[in-house]
Design a protein around this motif. Structure first.
Motif, PDB file in Angstrom:
ATOM      1  N   LEU A 138       0.717  -1.257   0.042  1.00 27.86           N
ATOM      2  CA  LEU A 138       0.049   0.015   0.189  1.00 27.86           C
ATOM      3  C   LEU A 138       0.958   1.223  -0.160  1.00 27.86           C
ATOM      4  O   LEU A 138       0.554   2.046  -0.568  1.00 27.86           O
ATOM      5  CB  LEU A 138      -1.103   0.108   0.974  1.00 27.86           C
ATOM      6  N   LEU A 139       1.971   1.222   0.775  1.00 26.39           N
ATOM      7  CA  LEU A 139       2.800   2.392   0.754  1.00 26.39           C
ATOM      8  C   LEU A 139       3.582   2.442  -0.692  1.00 26.39           C
ATOM      9  O   LEU A 139       3.722   3.671  -1.085  1.00 26.39           O
ATOM     10  CB  LEU A 139       4.007   2.342   1.807  1.00 26.39           C
ATOM     11  N   THR A 140       3.859   1.513  -1.164  1.00 25.92           N
ATOM     12  CA  THR A 140       4.482   1.567  -2.723  1.00 25.92           C
ATOM     13  C   THR A 140       3.429   2.197  -3.613  1.00 25.92           C
ATOM     14  O   THR A 140       3.810   3.199  -4.281  1.00 25.92           O
ATOM     15  CB  THR A 140       4.799   0.411  -3.178  1.00 25.92           C
ATOM     16  N   ILE A 141       2.175   1.804  -3.403  1.00 26.90           N
ATOM     17  CA  ILE A 141       1.152   2.229  -4.320  1.00 26.90           C
ATOM     18  C   ILE A 141       0.816   3.857  -4.045  1.00 26.90           C
ATOM     19  O   ILE A 141       0.606   4.656  -4.923  1.00 26.90           O
ATOM     20  CB  ILE A 141      -0.162   1.671  -3.983  1.00 26.90           C
ATOM     21  N   ALA A 142       0.887   4.456  -2.821  1.00 25.99           N
ATOM     22  CA  ALA A 142       0.685   5.621  -2.496  1.00 25.99           C
ATOM     23  C   ALA A 142       1.529   6.716  -2.971  1.00 25.99           C
ATOM     24  O   ALA A 142       1.288   7.634  -3.165  1.00 25.99           O
ATOM     25  CB  ALA A 142       0.491   5.641  -0.799  1.00 25.99           C
ATOM     26  N   PHE A 143       2.791   6.187  -2.807  1.00 25.13           N
ATOM     27  CA  PHE A 143       3.778   6.854  -3.247  1.00 25.13           C
ATOM     28  C   PHE A 143       3.937   6.826  -4.665  1.00 25.13           C
ATOM     29  O   PHE A 143       4.130   8.099  -5.330  1.00 25.13           O
ATOM     30  CB  PHE A 143       5.296   6.567  -2.684  1.00 25.13           C
ATOM     31  N   GLY A 144       3.657   5.859  -5.327  1.00 30.96           N
ATOM     32  CA  GLY A 144       3.663   5.868  -6.706  1.00 30.96           C
ATOM     33  C   GLY A 144       2.551   6.608  -7.434  1.00 30.96           C
ATOM     34  O   GLY A 144       2.657   7.336  -8.312  1.00 30.96           O
ATOM     35  N   GLN A 145       1.322   6.839  -6.774  1.00 29.91           N
ATOM     36  CA  GLN A 145       0.234   7.317  -7.102  1.00 29.91           C
ATOM     37  C   GLN A 145       0.513   8.881  -7.085  1.00 29.91           C
ATOM     38  O   GLN A 145       0.208   9.455  -7.985  1.00 29.91           O
ATOM     39  CB  GLN A 145      -0.984   7.231  -6.182  1.00 29.91           C
ATOM     40  N   LYS A 146       1.218   9.412  -6.103  1.00 25.72           N
ATOM     41  CA  LYS A 146       1.662  10.764  -5.863  1.00 25.72           C
ATOM     42  C   LYS A 146       2.664  11.280  -6.837  1.00 25.72           C
ATOM     43  O   LYS A 146       2.423  12.162  -7.605  1.00 25.72           O
ATOM     44  CB  LYS A 146       2.030  11.047  -4.382  1.00 25.72           C
ATOM     45  N   PHE A 147       3.484  10.305  -7.336  1.00 27.00           N
ATOM     46  CA  PHE A 147       4.422  10.541  -8.352  1.00 27.00           C
ATOM     47  C   PHE A 147       3.731  10.732  -9.655  1.00 27.00           C
ATOM     48  O   PHE A 147       4.159  11.536 -10.300  1.00 27.00           O
ATOM     49  CB  PHE A 147       5.690   9.472  -8.302  1.00 27.00           C
ATOM     50  N   GLY A 148       2.721   9.759  -9.939  1.00 28.94           N
ATOM     51  CA  GLY A 148       2.243   9.775 -11.117  1.00 28.94           C
ATOM     52  C   GLY A 148       1.324  11.097 -11.395  1.00 28.94           C
ATOM     53  O   GLY A 148       1.508  11.635 -12.382  1.00 28.94           O
ATOM     54  N   GLU A 149       0.854  11.492 -10.366  1.00 27.44           N
ATOM     55  CA  GLU A 149      -0.300  12.819 -10.326  1.00 27.44           C
ATOM     56  C   GLU A 149       0.707  14.006 -10.406  1.00 27.44           C
ATOM     57  O   GLU A 149       0.268  14.921 -11.144  1.00 27.44           O
ATOM     58  CB  GLU A 149      -0.901  12.731  -9.007  1.00 27.44           C
ATOM     59  N   MET A 150       1.693  14.004  -9.739  1.00 30.26           N
ATOM     60  CA  MET A 150       2.593  15.231  -9.895  1.00 30.26           C
ATOM     61  C   MET A 150       3.187  15.224 -11.249  1.00 30.26           C
ATOM     62  O   MET A 150       3.505  16.444 -11.793  1.00 30.26           O
ATOM     63  CB  MET A 150       3.535  15.310  -8.660  1.00 30.26           C
ATOM     64  N   LEU A 151       3.794  14.028 -11.815  1.00 29.77           N
ATOM     65  CA  LEU A 151       4.308  14.248 -12.929  1.00 29.77           C
ATOM     66  C   LEU A 151       3.423  14.498 -14.135  1.00 29.77           C
ATOM     67  O   LEU A 151       3.969  15.243 -15.220  1.00 29.77           O
ATOM     68  CB  LEU A 151       5.169  12.748 -13.210  1.00 29.77           C
ATOM     69  N   LEU A 152       2.442  13.899 -14.248  1.00 30.98           N
ATOM     70  CA  LEU A 152       1.332  14.012 -15.596  1.00 30.98           C
ATOM     71  C   LEU A 152       0.263  14.952 -15.243  1.00 30.98           C
ATOM     72  O   LEU A 152      -0.345  15.189 -16.118  1.00 30.98           O
ATOM     73  CB  LEU A 152       0.905  12.639 -15.826  1.00 30.98           C
ATOM     74  N   LYS A 153       0.130  15.440 -13.793  1.00 27.45           N
ATOM     75  CA  LYS A 153      -0.689  16.788 -13.574  1.00 27.45           C
ATOM     76  C   LYS A 153      -2.151  16.142 -14.011  1.00 27.45           C
ATOM     77  O   LYS A 153      -3.211  16.814 -14.544  1.00 27.45           O
ATOM     78  CB  LYS A 153      -0.607  17.911 -14.531  1.00 27.45           C
ATOM     79  N   ARG A 154      -2.609  14.683 -13.856  1.00 27.26           N
ATOM     80  CA  ARG A 154      -3.860  14.199 -14.107  1.00 27.26           C
ATOM     81  C   ARG A 154      -4.008  12.978 -13.004  1.00 27.26           C
ATOM     82  O   ARG A 154      -3.193  12.321 -12.987  1.00 27.26           O
ATOM     83  CB  ARG A 154      -3.766  13.804 -15.429  1.00 27.26           C
ATOM     84  N   GLY A 155      -5.046  13.356 -12.377  1.00 25.88           N
ATOM     85  CA  GLY A 155      -5.603  12.267 -11.269  1.00 25.88           C
ATOM     86  C   GLY A 155      -6.564  11.198 -11.958  1.00 25.88           C
ATOM     87  O   GLY A 155      -7.121  11.256 -13.167  1.00 25.88           O
ATOM     88  N   GLY A 156      -7.092  10.210 -11.149  1.00 25.42           N
ATOM     89  CA  GLY A 156      -8.046   9.549 -11.475  1.00 25.42           C
ATOM     90  C   GLY A 156      -7.305   8.052 -12.265  1.00 25.42           C
ATOM     91  O   GLY A 156      -8.218   7.057 -12.472  1.00 25.42           O
ATOM     92  N   LEU A 157      -6.200   8.129 -12.379  1.00 28.69           N
ATOM     93  CA  LEU A 157      -5.671   6.799 -13.174  1.00 28.69           C
ATOM     94  C   LEU A 157      -4.798   6.271 -11.847  1.00 28.69           C
ATOM     95  O   LEU A 157      -4.403   6.758 -11.171  1.00 28.69           O
ATOM     96  CB  LEU A 157      -4.691   7.024 -14.290  1.00 28.69           C
ATOM     97  N   PRO A 158      -4.782   4.816 -12.137  1.00 27.97           N
ATOM     98  CA  PRO A 158      -4.072   3.767 -11.157  1.00 27.97           C
ATOM     99  C   PRO A 158      -2.579   4.007 -11.199  1.00 27.97           C
ATOM    100  O   PRO A 158      -1.971   3.236 -11.526  1.00 27.97           O
ATOM    101  CB  PRO A 158      -4.652   2.516 -11.257  1.00 27.97           C
ATOM    102  N   TYR A 159      -2.053   5.078 -11.034  1.00 30.89           N
ATOM    103  CA  TYR A 159      -0.392   5.280 -11.274  1.00 30.89           C
ATOM    104  C   TYR A 159       0.328   4.532 -10.013  1.00 30.89           C
ATOM    105  O   TYR A 159       1.221   3.782 -10.333  1.00 30.89           O
ATOM    106  CB  TYR A 159       0.094   6.832 -11.205  1.00 30.89           C
TER     107      TYR A 159
END
Length: 215
Positions: A138-159
């Motif tokens: 879950l921690l890996t997912i949470a940090f990975g999600q934040k990374f994807g959202e900040m990198l691509l500036k788009r939420g809603g996808l399972p980064y």
């Protein structure tokens, strides 16, 4: 000197640290046979229990360190409870979980806990081990999600699920073969979907991911 701006690379680092936490078990698996004086294939029940217990301690220490680091250095508090998921989110998360459990049942040739059962002591220690592994997932997912959202500036996808698949999922190919790797990759995406569908609420996400992981 102005404070360093927090960027996507910072969360990439946190995600990689969380992933590296899984590797501590590999190190432990190399050290313990030397300490015990027996090969892994010759482990007794007590050897396995010690292995699981020490792995849990290492994973718990890693998780606590990263939770504190992300809050103190990046003002990202993973444990903060977000809003509760709505009924649609719950329904979809349960559907994804059912798909995941069904896939696991097919891979294992029956319910995983039943197929793995080898006595009550083993069952208890192994499932405690799974609870700690689910926390690191879950921690890996949470940090990975934040990374994807900040990198691509788009939420809603399972980064986060994609990040887990490209790290924890793919490493299974090297350690356990292509079939297990593909299964872990697929499950990683589903775990990431659960996290998103439950609105990144850490309490509900952990509960659901842990249940799916055990079953």
């Amino acid at each position: 000197m102005a404070d360093k701006k927090i960027g996507a690379s910072d969360y990439l680092g946190l995600g990689l640290y969380a992933f590296a936490g899984f590797g501590l078990e590999v190190v432990l698996s190399m050290l313990l046979p030397e300490i015990f004086g027996v090969k892994w294939s010759e482990y007794t029940l007590i050897h396995h229990c010690i292995h699981w217990l020490l792995t849990c301690i290492l994973w718990a220490s890693t998780a606590l360190f990263l939770i504190r680091l992300s809050r103190k250095k990046y003002s990202f508090y993973v444990m903060k409870l977000n809003e509760a998921p709505d009924s649609k989110g719950w329904l979809l998360a349960i559907l994804v979980s059912v798909i995941a459990i069904t896939a696991t049942t097919i891979v294992w040739g029956g319910l995983k806990p039943v197929q793995e059962y080898d006595g009550i002591v083993t069952f208890v220690f192994q499932n405690i081990y799974y609870l700690f592994e689910a926390a690191l997932i879950l921690l890996t997912i949470a940090f990975g999600q934040k990374f994807g959202e900040m990198l691509l500036k788009r939420g809603g996808l399972p980064y986060g699920g994609i990040f887990l698949a490209l790290t924890w999922g793919l490493i299974h190919i090297l350690l356990q073969g292509s079939e297990t790797g593909v299964y872990a990759f697929f499950m990683s995406i589903l775990y990431g979907l659960v996290y998103i569908l439950l609105k990144k609420n850490i309490r509900y996400s952990y509960m659901m991911i842990a249940i799916v992981f055990i079953l």
